[in-house]
Design an enzyme around this catalytic site. Structure first.
Site, PDB file in Angstrom:
ATOM      1  N   LYS A   1       4.586   2.605  -8.048  1.00 31.12           N
ATOM      2  CA  LYS A   1       5.265   2.595  -6.735  1.00 31.12           C
ATOM      3  C   LYS A   1       4.504   1.740  -5.728  1.00 31.12           C
ATOM      4  O   LYS A   1       5.075   0.877  -5.085  1.00 31.12           O
ATOM      5  CB  LYS A   1       5.380   4.019  -6.150  1.00 31.12           C
TER       6      LYS A   1
ATOM      7  N   ARG B   1     -10.161   7.488  -7.860  1.00 34.48           N
ATOM      8  CA  ARG B   1      -9.604   8.671  -7.183  1.00 34.48           C
ATOM      9  C   ARG B   1      -9.911   9.932  -7.983  1.00 34.48           C
ATOM     10  O   ARG B   1      -9.760   9.952  -9.193  1.00 34.48           O
ATOM     11  CB  ARG B   1      -8.085   8.509  -7.027  1.00 34.48           C
TER      12      ARG B   1
ATOM     13  N   ARG C   1       9.180  14.159  -1.464  1.00 30.90           N
ATOM     14  CA  ARG C   1       8.894  14.661  -2.802  1.00 30.90           C
ATOM     15  C   ARG C   1       9.586  15.993  -3.060  1.00 30.90           C
ATOM     16  O   ARG C   1       9.546  16.484  -4.183  1.00 30.90           O
ATOM     17  CB  ARG C   1       7.383  14.884  -2.945  1.00 30.90           C
TER      18      ARG C   1
ATOM     19  N   ARG D   1      -6.856   3.316 -13.059  1.00 28.03           N
ATOM     20  CA  ARG D   1      -6.642   2.760 -11.718  1.00 28.03           C
ATOM     21  C   ARG D   1      -7.972   2.801 -10.959  1.00 28.03           C
ATOM     22  O   ARG D   1      -8.705   3.785 -10.995  1.00 28.03           O
ATOM     23  CB  ARG D   1      -5.606   3.591 -10.967  1.00 28.03           C
TER      24      ARG D   1
ATOM     25  N   ARG E   1      -0.286  16.535 -12.120  1.00 27.37           N
ATOM     26  CA  ARG E   1       0.561  15.871 -11.118  1.00 27.37           C
ATOM     27  C   ARG E   1       1.911  15.480 -11.718  1.00 27.37           C
ATOM     28  O   ARG E   1       2.935  15.533 -11.044  1.00 27.37           O
ATOM     29  CB  ARG E   1      -0.155  14.642 -10.555  1.00 27.37           C
TER      30      ARG E   1
HETATM   31  P1  ADP Z   1       0.702   8.709  -6.547  1.00 25.19           P
HETATM   32  O1  ADP Z   1       0.759   7.372  -5.853  1.00 25.19           O
HETATM   33  O2  ADP Z   1      -0.256   8.690  -7.647  1.00 25.19           O
HETATM   34  O3  ADP Z   1       2.074   9.198  -6.906  1.00 25.19           O
HETATM   35  P2  ADP Z   1       0.161   9.715  -3.941  1.00 25.19           P
HETATM   36  O4  ADP Z   1      -0.896   8.782  -3.493  1.00 25.19           O
HETATM   37  O5  ADP Z   1       1.564   9.449  -3.492  1.00 25.19           O
HETATM   38  O6  ADP Z   1       0.123   9.777  -5.516  1.00 25.19           O
HETATM   39  O7  ADP Z   1      -0.198  11.196  -3.525  1.00 25.19           O
HETATM   40  C1  ADP Z   1      -1.496  11.723  -3.711  1.00 25.19           C
HETATM   41  C2  ADP Z   1      -1.489  13.184  -3.285  1.00 25.19           C
HETATM   42  O8  ADP Z   1      -1.179  13.284  -1.887  1.00 25.19           O
HETATM   43  C3  ADP Z   1      -0.451  14.062  -3.963  1.00 25.19           C
HETATM   44  O9  ADP Z   1      -0.875  14.551  -5.217  1.00 25.19           O
HETATM   45  C4  ADP Z   1      -0.294  15.177  -2.924  1.00 25.19           C
HETATM   46  O10 ADP Z   1      -1.388  16.077  -2.957  1.00 25.19           O
HETATM   47  C5  ADP Z   1      -0.375  14.425  -1.615  1.00 25.19           C
HETATM   48  N1  ADP Z   1       0.965  13.955  -1.172  1.00 25.19           N
HETATM   49  C6  ADP Z   1       1.346  12.679  -1.003  1.00 25.19           C
HETATM   50  N2  ADP Z   1       2.624  12.600  -0.582  1.00 25.19           N
HETATM   51  C7  ADP Z   1       3.071  13.883  -0.484  1.00 25.19           C
HETATM   52  C8  ADP Z   1       4.318  14.475  -0.129  1.00 25.19           C
HETATM   53  N3  ADP Z   1       5.387  13.727   0.205  1.00 25.19           N
HETATM   54  N4  ADP Z   1       4.406  15.831  -0.144  1.00 25.19           N
HETATM   55  C9  ADP Z   1       3.344  16.598  -0.462  1.00 25.19           C
HETATM   56  N5  ADP Z   1       2.155  16.104  -0.836  1.00 25.19           N
HETATM   57  C10 ADP Z   1       2.001  14.764  -0.847  1.00 25.19           C
HETATM   58  P1  ADP Z   2       1.693   4.710  -7.999  1.00 25.73           P
HETATM   59  O1  ADP Z   2       1.663   4.221  -6.584  1.00 25.73           O
HETATM   60  O2  ADP Z   2       3.100   4.960  -8.489  1.00 25.73           O
HETATM   61  O3  ADP Z   2       0.818   5.895  -8.248  1.00 25.73           O
HETATM   62  P2  ADP Z   2       0.242   2.218  -8.648  1.00 25.73           P
HETATM   63  O4  ADP Z   2       1.128   1.152  -8.113  1.00 25.73           O
HETATM   64  O5  ADP Z   2      -0.999   2.542  -7.922  1.00 25.73           O
HETATM   65  O6  ADP Z   2       1.136   3.545  -8.947  1.00 25.73           O
HETATM   66  O7  ADP Z   2      -0.101   1.811 -10.167  1.00 25.73           O
HETATM   67  C1  ADP Z   2      -0.927   2.640 -10.983  1.00 25.73           C
HETATM   68  C2  ADP Z   2      -1.887   1.752 -11.782  1.00 25.73           C
HETATM   69  O8  ADP Z   2      -1.147   0.991 -12.749  1.00 25.73           O
HETATM   70  C3  ADP Z   2      -2.652   0.738 -10.937  1.00 25.73           C
HETATM   71  O9  ADP Z   2      -3.941   0.597 -11.492  1.00 25.73           O
HETATM   72  C4  ADP Z   2      -1.823  -0.557 -11.086  1.00 25.73           C
HETATM   73  O10 ADP Z   2      -2.666  -1.704 -10.990  1.00 25.73           O
HETATM   74  C5  ADP Z   2      -1.271  -0.414 -12.504  1.00 25.73           C
HETATM   75  N1  ADP Z   2       0.094  -0.939 -12.661  1.00 25.73           N
HETATM   76  C6  ADP Z   2       1.137  -0.854 -11.794  1.00 25.73           C
HETATM   77  N2  ADP Z   2       2.250  -1.421 -12.306  1.00 25.73           N
HETATM   78  C7  ADP Z   2       1.912  -1.859 -13.556  1.00 25.73           C
HETATM   79  C8  ADP Z   2       2.641  -2.531 -14.600  1.00 25.73           C
HETATM   80  N3  ADP Z   2       3.939  -2.836 -14.486  1.00 25.73           N
HETATM   81  N4  ADP Z   2       1.959  -2.823 -15.743  1.00 25.73           N
HETATM   82  C9  ADP Z   2       0.656  -2.503 -15.873  1.00 25.73           C
HETATM   83  N5  ADP Z   2      -0.083  -1.873 -14.931  1.00 25.73           N
HETATM   84  C10 ADP Z   2       0.541  -1.552 -13.777  1.00 25.73           C
END
Ligand code: ADP
Ligand code: ADP
Length: 207
Positions: free
Chosen positions: A13, A152, A87, A126, A163
């Site tokens: 994302k 992280r 979410r 990551r 998660r």
């Molecule tokens: P990822 O990018 O790996 O999906 P995020 O960075 O969006 O994870 O979120 C990291 C953490 O922040 C989540 O596991 C949760 O604890 C909190 N968080 C983020 N967005 C929300 C939301 N919309 N509602 C509740 N908790 C959230």
């Molecule tokens: P999210 O915000 O959904 O948690 P990220 O955009 O941070 O996900 O991506 C998670 C990890 O995967 C990062 O280390 C990113 O560099 C890598 N990544 C994202 N998209 C791709 C892809 N299409 N192929 C390979 N690696 C990817």
């Protein structure tokens, strides 16, 4: 454009959001990034830090308040991309109300589909450069040798799997909520970053 990105942890994302936002000149609004910044500045209560570290969600009111304030800033007047919010259904309902009050609405909700094993691989490798905030992947997008890498706490394998469970539990209601309103578009998130970007852009063209 007012876009929402939904997808499990590690789906890509943030990576796609940055590309789409720079093409469309709209801000990327990530509740995860905002919460991590609050945590780093010592502004997040300890119980919420613990919830995040364990892969649980923070309370709806906390993120609804963050989003309400951030989307009312000037740079978001003509659109924004929400990454990681909403979410839960109550968050989605609060967002609809907030936008309705402002006489606006969402244009599209993009859901990135990625199978669990690939999510785990993407998340556990990551790394973020502390100085620049740039996100790398040890295998797919290796960082430069001078990067100051951060791993992280919630990107450890057992927490990532938790998660993913949390995500599945909440989307079982969230995705139908947006499908019923004709806003949901599912995008295959398997493939290179470029391949996924092409699919996202193709989906946005149809909106
Ligand atoms: P990822 O990018 O790996 O999906 P995020 O960075 O969006 O994870 O979120 C990291 C953490 O922040 C989540 O596991 C949760 O604890 C909190 N968080 C983020 N967005 C929300 C939301 N919309 N509602 C509740 N908790 C959230
Ligand atoms: P999210 O915000 O959904 O948690 P990220 O955009 O941070 O996900 O991506 C998670 C990890 O995967 C990062 O280390 C990113 O560099 C890598 N990544 C994202 N998209 C791709 C892809 N299409 N192929 C390979 N690696 C990817």
């Amino acid at each position: 454009m007012r876009i929402v990105f939904v997808g499990p942890p590690g789906a890509g994302k943030g990576t796609q959001a940055k590309i789409i936002c720079s093409k469309n000149h709209i801000p990327q609004v990530s509740t995860g990034d905002m919460l991590r910044a609050a945590k780093a500045n010592g502004l997040l209560p300890a119980d919420l830090v613990a919830r995040m570290d364990q892969g649980g969600l923070v309370p709806d009111e906390v993120v609804i308040d963050l989003i309400g304030r951030r989307t009312s800033e000037e740079d978001a007047a003509n659109g924004f991309l929400l990454d990681g919010f909403p979410r839960t259904v109550p968050q989605a309902e609060a967002l609809s109300e907030l936008l309705e009050k402002r006489g606006t609405k969402l244009d599209v909700v993009l859901a990135l589909d990625v199978p669990e094993e690939l999510l785990v691989e993407r998340a556990i490798f990551r790394r973020t450069d502390k100085r620049t905030g740039q996100v790398y992947h040890l295998k797919y997008n290796p960082p430069p040798s001078d990067a100051e890498l951060e791993h992280r706490k919630d990107d450890q394998e057992d927490v990532v799997r938790n998660r993913v469970r949390v995500y599945q539990a909440m989307t079982s209601a969230l995705l139908p909520f947006y499908a019923e309103r004709g806003l949901l578009v599912q995008v295959d998130g398997v493939g290179s970053v470029d391949e996924v970007t092409h699919r996202v852009l193709a989906a946005l063209e149809k909106v």
